[in-house]
Design an enzyme around this catalytic site. Structure first.
Site, PDB file in Angstrom:
ATOM      1  N   GLY A 106      37.570   9.556  24.381  1.00  0.00           N
ATOM      2  CA  GLY A 106      36.757  10.626  23.820  1.00  0.00           C
ATOM      3  C   GLY A 106      35.287  10.533  24.182  1.00  0.00           C
ATOM      4  O   GLY A 106      34.491  11.341  23.726  1.00  0.00           O
ATOM      5  N   CYS A 107      34.932   9.543  24.980  1.00  0.00           N
ATOM      6  CA  CYS A 107      33.544   9.414  25.425  1.00  0.00           C
ATOM      7  C   CYS A 107      33.395  10.004  26.815  1.00  0.00           C
ATOM      8  O   CYS A 107      34.265   9.841  27.661  1.00  0.00           O
ATOM      9  CB  CYS A 107      33.111   7.946  25.467  1.00  0.00           C
ATOM     10  SG  CYS A 107      32.727   7.279  23.859  1.00  0.00           S
ATOM     11  N   GLN A 108      32.269  10.640  27.036  1.00  0.00           N
ATOM     12  CA  GLN A 108      31.959  11.238  28.328  1.00  0.00           C
ATOM     13  C   GLN A 108      31.737  10.139  29.373  1.00  0.00           C
ATOM     14  O   GLN A 108      32.134  10.256  30.515  1.00  0.00           O
ATOM     15  CB  GLN A 108      30.722  12.102  28.132  1.00  0.00           C
ATOM     16  CG  GLN A 108      29.982  12.528  29.328  1.00  0.00           C
ATOM     17  CD  GLN A 108      28.760  13.363  28.926  1.00  0.00           C
ATOM     18  OE1 GLN A 108      28.686  13.917  27.851  1.00  0.00           O
ATOM     19  NE2 GLN A 108      27.817  13.450  29.816  1.00  0.00           N
ATOM     20  N   SER A 109      31.097   9.043  28.957  1.00  0.00           N
ATOM     21  CA  SER A 109      30.895   7.914  29.862  1.00  0.00           C
ATOM     22  C   SER A 109      31.879   6.809  29.469  1.00  0.00           C
ATOM     23  O   SER A 109      32.548   6.905  28.452  1.00  0.00           O
ATOM     24  CB  SER A 109      29.460   7.417  29.766  1.00  0.00           C
ATOM     25  OG  SER A 109      29.065   7.323  28.420  1.00  0.00           O
TER      26      SER A 109
END
Length: 139
Positions: free
Chosen positions: A50-53
């Protein structure tokens, strides 16, 4: 120190800054102090979904407390996880599970992040609580 006392310290530190550019710079500086995860723990199973990075979080139990280490490939995200680890590392599973995360709202972090970064923040908190739940079940 209790989780609440650490969170109050963090809120006090952020209140010293007048604008969000200064706060972003401070978050990036905090990321440089992050206790880094060992390379062997930079695995798919330690990546926060769920993290972009990419954000890796590892937890291990030491003397009844959970010690977290982490890393990220993005400097701002590294600072965000550093704040969370400061608040929750070296605490008991019970304390982590009972702790609230209101300090995130008090410093205004979520509202000053892009929607994808804000989702990532929520995912990081969720993962820390999941580790606490797992370690709590073992004891």
């Amino acid at each position: 120190m209790t989780i609440q006392a650490i969170q109050e310290e963090i809120v006090d530190e952020f209140s010293m800054f007048d604008d969000w550019m200064q706060r972003y710079e401070y978050i990036i500086e905090l990321g440089k102090t992050l206790p880094l995860i060992e390379e062997k723990y930079k695995t798919e199973e330690n990546i926060i979904k769920g993290c972009q990075s990419k954000v890796w979080v590892h937890a291990e139990e030491q003397n009844g407390t959970i010690v977290f280490t982490a890393d990220s490939d993005a400097i701002l995200t590294k600072g965000i996880i550093a704040i969370l680890i400061r608040a929750f590392s070296n605490q008991t599973p019970e304390a982590i599970l009972e702790a609230n995360t209101n300090f995130i709202d008090e410093i205004g972090l979520k509202e000053h992040l892009s929607p994808t970064r804000a989702n990532g923040l929520v995912s990081m908190i969720k993962q820390i609580k999941m580790y606490a739940l797992a370690f709590n079940a073992k004891s």
